[in-house]
Structure formats: C-alpha cells, structure tokens
Write a protein that holds these residues in place. Structure first.
Motif, PDB file in Angstrom:
ATOM      1  N   GLU A 313      -7.827 -44.783 -42.954  1.00 59.40           N
ATOM      2  CA  GLU A 313      -8.806 -43.727 -42.699  1.00 59.40           C
ATOM      3  C   GLU A 313      -8.131 -42.354 -42.621  1.00 59.40           C
ATOM      4  O   GLU A 313      -8.661 -41.362 -43.138  1.00 59.40           O
ATOM      5  N   GLU A 314      -6.961 -42.294 -41.983  1.00 64.31           N
ATOM      6  CA  GLU A 314      -6.234 -41.020 -41.898  1.00 64.31           C
ATOM      7  C   GLU A 314      -5.797 -40.548 -43.282  1.00 64.31           C
ATOM      8  O   GLU A 314      -5.822 -39.348 -43.584  1.00 64.31           O
ATOM      9  N   ILE A 316      -7.283 -41.112 -46.214  1.00 67.67           N
ATOM     10  CA  ILE A 316      -8.449 -40.564 -46.930  1.00 67.67           C
ATOM     11  C   ILE A 316      -8.854 -39.219 -46.348  1.00 67.67           C
ATOM     12  O   ILE A 316      -9.147 -38.264 -47.086  1.00 67.67           O
ATOM     13  N   GLU A 317      -8.837 -39.103 -45.009  1.00 68.90           N
ATOM     14  CA  GLU A 317      -9.208 -37.840 -44.364  1.00 68.90           C
ATOM     15  C   GLU A 317      -8.211 -36.732 -44.716  1.00 68.90           C
ATOM     16  O   GLU A 317      -8.607 -35.579 -44.963  1.00 68.90           O
ATOM     17  N   THR A 318      -6.919 -37.071 -44.760  1.00 64.59           N
ATOM     18  CA  THR A 318      -5.897 -36.073 -45.130  1.00 64.59           C
ATOM     19  C   THR A 318      -6.107 -35.591 -46.561  1.00 64.59           C
ATOM     20  O   THR A 318      -6.004 -34.389 -46.855  1.00 64.59           O
ATOM     21  N   LYS A 320      -8.955 -35.527 -48.265  1.00 65.43           N
ATOM     22  CA  LYS A 320     -10.150 -34.676 -48.321  1.00 65.43           C
ATOM     23  C   LYS A 320      -9.871 -33.298 -47.733  1.00 65.43           C
ATOM     24  O   LYS A 320     -10.280 -32.273 -48.289  1.00 65.43           O
ATOM     25  N   ARG A 321      -9.148 -33.273 -46.598  1.00 69.69           N
ATOM     26  CA  ARG A 321      -8.865 -31.987 -45.952  1.00 69.69           C
ATOM     27  C   ARG A 321      -7.962 -31.116 -46.842  1.00 69.69           C
ATOM     28  O   ARG A 321      -8.138 -29.900 -46.908  1.00 69.69           O
ATOM     29  N   ARG A 337      -7.314 -40.446 -52.245  1.00 72.50           N
ATOM     30  CA  ARG A 337      -6.563 -41.355 -51.380  1.00 72.50           C
ATOM     31  C   ARG A 337      -5.057 -41.257 -51.652  1.00 72.50           C
ATOM     32  O   ARG A 337      -4.242 -41.238 -50.723  1.00 72.50           O
ATOM     33  N   GLY A 340      -3.650 -38.252 -50.041  1.00 74.11           N
ATOM     34  CA  GLY A 340      -3.438 -38.475 -48.614  1.00 74.11           C
ATOM     35  C   GLY A 340      -2.178 -39.282 -48.333  1.00 74.11           C
ATOM     36  O   GLY A 340      -1.504 -39.059 -47.308  1.00 74.11           O
TER      37      GLY A 340
END
Length: 536
Positions: A313-314, A316-318, A320-321, A337, A340
């Motif tokens: 999850e981190e 994918i979030e990284t 996107k950010r 992905r 990230g």
C-alpha cells in the motif's frame, strides 16, 4: 391277582400301542405339512432368483448400451480432434509454403539486384580504367611541369640569394619563425572571436552545440547496498529471535526471503538480501515482533503478511504522490507501482526515487530552455530507471528492460526511446533522449549524490594533477572541488599572458580526450608576478 395284573399290563400295552399309532399318524401329517411348506418356499426362492437374474440381465444390457454410447462419443471426439489437427497442420503447411515462396521471391529479387550491381560494377570498372589511363597521362605531364618549375625555382632562388645576401636555409628559418608567431597570434585571436560568436549566437546553433556536448556519459564506480542493520535494546532478544533450535529465525527467513545474520555484534542484527523491498519487510516485521514480544512461527507468518500488505500500500501511495508532485497524469497503474518501489532501491548509494525526481525536473527545465516539450521530457526523466525495479529479474540491461516496460504499458514511442537510449543501448531518435541522458549524469554526478571508491577518486585527482604538471612552465597543480576544478600555477618568467589561455585550452582538450570523469572539469591557469623585499 396275577390275572388282574396281567390284564392291567395288557391294557397298558394296548394304550401305548394306540398312543404310538396316534403319534405316528400326527407326525406324518406334520412332516407332510413341512414338506408342503418347504416346497412353497422353494418355489418362492426360485421365483426370486429368476427375478434377480432378470434384473441382473437388464442392468448388464443397460451397462453395455451406456458403454457403447461412451465409445461412440469417444470415437466422435477423436475424429473431431484428428480433423482439427489435420486442418491446423494443413494451415501450418500452407503458411510455411507461403513463407518459402516469399523467401524464394526475395531471393530472386536479390539475385536480380546483384546482377544489376555486377553490371554497374563492370561499367564502373571500365570507367575506372579509362580514368586511370587519363590520370597516368596527366601525371606524366605534371612531372614534366614540376621539372620545369624546379628549374625556374632554382634560378629564382639564386637570384634572391644574390639580391638579399642570405642563404636559402637562413631565409627559410626566418620565415618559419615569423609565420609561427603570426599563426599563434592569429589562432588565439580566432579562438577569442569564435568564443564570443558562440556566446552571442541565437537558439539554433546553441541547441546543436549543447546537444552534441551533453551526449558524453560519465562512468561512475560505486557500491550497492545489500544489507540492512536492525538495532535491538539488549542481546537477550537475540535468543528469542533465534528461538528453540533456531525455529523462529528459520520461519522468519522463509517468510521474508532475507538472510538474517545474528552474530557477536552487540545489539545489532544484520538483514542481508539483494531485494530492498524484502529487507524493508523483514526490518518492519522484526520491529513489530520485538515490540509485541510474542515471537513464534505462527505469529511471525501473520506479522510478515501484514507488513507485506502495508508495504504494498505504501508503494502504491508513494507512486501516486510522486506523480501528483510532478504533475504527471494518465500513467498505467503498474508503472505507478514500480515508481513507488524506487523508494526502496538505491543506485550507487543514491536513492533511486529521489534520483528519478531530480532527473525529471532537470529534463523539464532543459527542455523548456531548448524550446521542446517539458511534459514529455519530465515523464521520460521519471521513467528512465524504471527497469531497475522489475517484479521479475530478466537478463537485460535496465535501460532496455525499462523501454520494454514502457512499450508494454502503452507509453509513447519517443518516451520509450528516451528510456532505452539513456545508456546508448539503442539509437537516439528524438531530442528528448540526449536530454534524459545528460540529466541522468547531472543528477548522479553532483557532489554528494553518490559514493565513490576512495582509491579510484584519489587516483583520478592524481592523474589530473600529473597531466597538468607535464607541461613546461607549470610549477604547481591543485585538483579541488572533488576533482571538478583544476588550478594550474605557472611561472611568470617562463609563460606570458597570451600563452596562459592557450595552455588552459590544451589541458582541457587533453583531459577530455584521455580521461573519464563525471560532469565537467574547470581548468583555471594562474600566472602571477611576486616582488619580495626585506627591510633590514
């Protein structure tokens, strides 16, 4: 009395005979009834046996019919399979025949081309013979004219020696010296004029010069991280992590895929593995287990699974950010992905995600200055090292693997070419490709970005200083700013001001031709005059 007894006995005998007769008659009746009952049971058993036999025969007939039906279906399936295989073989045979026919046609076409080339070659050979013959005739004529010119020069030289009073060697030496001085002065003046013109010229020529100059790629030698250090409060925790007969540490290694080294180093556990994501999973899992205190195989597997989900999850979030920060849109989720995953990968000691972000911003800035599309350049700069974080590990250079990933996820052809060409594995087709290449070198070669082996670094500085010291008139050399500037001190008595600029250009050209270095090296030549006096 005796007669009475005899009569009684006779009566008893008669009664017994009667009873026996009656008993025998009743027994016969019972036997007959039993025989009739047995016969009826026998008949019922025969009827039941016949019924069972008929049922068995019916079942056998039904099984035979079902078996026959199955055999028919299997034969039908086999016939269909044979038919389909025959059709596929016919199709393949036809395709091979078509391919062979096409190859035959291309071969015939090549034969025709070769025949035409041979005819043209024969024609050119005849023309070459004619030209050779004409050249020989002209050579003979030229030799005659050279003899005539030499004779005229000899007479002219004799006349000049008589007039000037100097020999031919003396005049030649004087002329060479004057021409050398004049050529040096003219070369320095021309160099100054050219530098001023290049500085003052506008976009088109500047773009060409910049792109040609930035295509040189630096070669860095550095160390990859393959271990992570995990600190614990006390050495008693090591025994709990190892577990009885090593079952805890074996379960942790099996769940994470990372080698866990527990040695005599105080309050330290080493996690060894080439996959940085696995090392991070192992580090976080160990941290949770140590904080919780419950360390056993079942708990280890549970914690590792939770940490894996958290890391995914981190990641994918990284990704996107990062795209939001850079203003990039419309990228495939799998590429997001992978971006990230760059957070957990280092390249020569430099964080890969930070390096890619720097490269993307540099590409956008340079593309804007050159009048190109900054969004495409930023996208290519961000994706240029995407081949370093694949889910699988194919035997391909990371640039080619990154290009394949971009093509797989429908990135534009110029982006794919820039990713694949940033280490010259493929030919550059657009102006974005050299921009990505140079921005990658700039981000990796800036001071403090990457680690370098100390021996190689010192050797490069010594080579720089030795190269400058090899020139006459150079007294001292200093390589400063991590080898990105070379200061050369020359003697004022042996070198004049005009020779200083020429010396700096010669040193720069020689460094560029003979040495490998990241970025650029500034050469500063210093000539100074010192006057020293003593008051007594």
């Amino acid at each position: 009395m005796i007669e009475t007894a005899t009569l009684i006995a006779i009566a008893i005998v008669l009664v017994a005979i009667v009873i026996a007769f009656l008993w025998t008659k009743s027994s016969k009746k019972r036997i007959e009834s039993l025989e009739e009952k047995a016969k009826s049971q026998l008949k019922e058993a025969e009827h039941k046996a016949q019924d069972l036999l008929q049922d068995a025969q019916k079942k056998i007939q039904e099984k035979e019919r079902s078996s026959h039906q199955m055999l028919l279906e299997k034969e039908k399936m086999l016939a269909e399979k044979v038919k389909s295989e025959r059709e596929s073989l016919q199709t393949e045979y036809k395709a091979q025949c078509d391919a062979l026919f096409g190859k035959e046609q291309s071969f015939k076409e090549e034969c025709r081309k070769l025949e035409s080339d041979r005819n043209a070659f024969t024609k050119k050979e005849v023309e070459l013979e004619l030209l050779t013959k004409d050249l020989n005739e002209r050579r003979e004529t030229l030799a005659q004219k050279e003899q005539e010119i030499e004779e005229a020069l000899r007479l002219h030289r004799a006349t000049l020696e008589t007039i000037s009073g100097l020999s031919a060697e003396e005049a030649k030496k004087s002329l060479v010296e004057s021409l050398t001085i004049e050529a040096k002065e003219q070369a320095q003046a021309d160099a100054k004029e050219m530098i001023e013109e290049v500085t003052m010229e506008a976009n088109q020529k500047a773009k060409k010069i910049i792109i040609q100059s930035i295509q040189r790629v630096a070669t860095e030698t550095a160390i990859e991280n393959a271990i992570t250090t995990f600190h614990i409060d006390n050495d008693e925790m090591k025994g709990r992590i190892i577990g009885r007969e090593g079952r805890n540490i074996r379960a942790l290694e099996a769940a994470t895929g990372v080698e866990i080294i527990v040695d005599d180093t105080p309050e330290t556990i080493v996690l060894s593995g080439f996959d940085p994501v696995r090392r991070e999973v192992a580090r976080l899992a160990l941290h949770r287990l140590v904080q919780d205190g419950r360390i056993h195989p079942a708990r280890i597997e549970e914690v590792v699974e939770k940490v894996k989900k958290q890391i995914e999850e981190e990641i994918i979030e990284t990704g996107k950010r990062t795209l939001i920060d850079l203003g990039i849109h419309g990228m495939h989720p799998d590429l997001v992905r992978l971006i990230g995953k760059m957070k957990y990968r280092s390249s020569y000691g430099q964080n890969l995600l930070q390096h890619s972000r720097e490269t993307a911003n540099l590409c956008a800035t340079m593309a804007s200055e050159l009048g190109l599309n900054p969004k495409k350049a930023k996208r290519a700069g961000l994706l240029h090292d995407i081949g370093k974080v694949p889910d699988e590990e194919p035997e391909l250079p990371h640039a080619l693997l990154g290009m394949k990933l971009c093509q797989q996820y429908k990135e534009k052809p110029d982006i794919c070419n820039a990713v694949g060409a940033h280490h010259d594995e493929v030919e550059m087709e657009t102006l974005i490709a050299p921009i990505v290449q140079v921005c990658d070198a700039i981000s990796g070669a800036r001071p403090g970005a990457r680690r370098e082996i100390v021996e190689a670094y010192i050797k490069r500085l010594n080579d720089l200083e030795k190269l400058a010291l090899s020139y006459p008139g150079v007294k001292k050399t200093y390589a400063i700013q991590a080898g990105r500037e070379l200061r050369v001190i020359v003697g004022a008595e042996q070198t004049d001001d005009d020779a200083v600029e020429e010396l700096s250009q010669e040193i720069a050209q020689r460094i560029q031709d003979e040495m490998t270095y990241p970025g650029q090296v500034k050469i500063t030549v210093i000539r100074e005059t010192r006057a020293v006096s003593y008051a007594k």
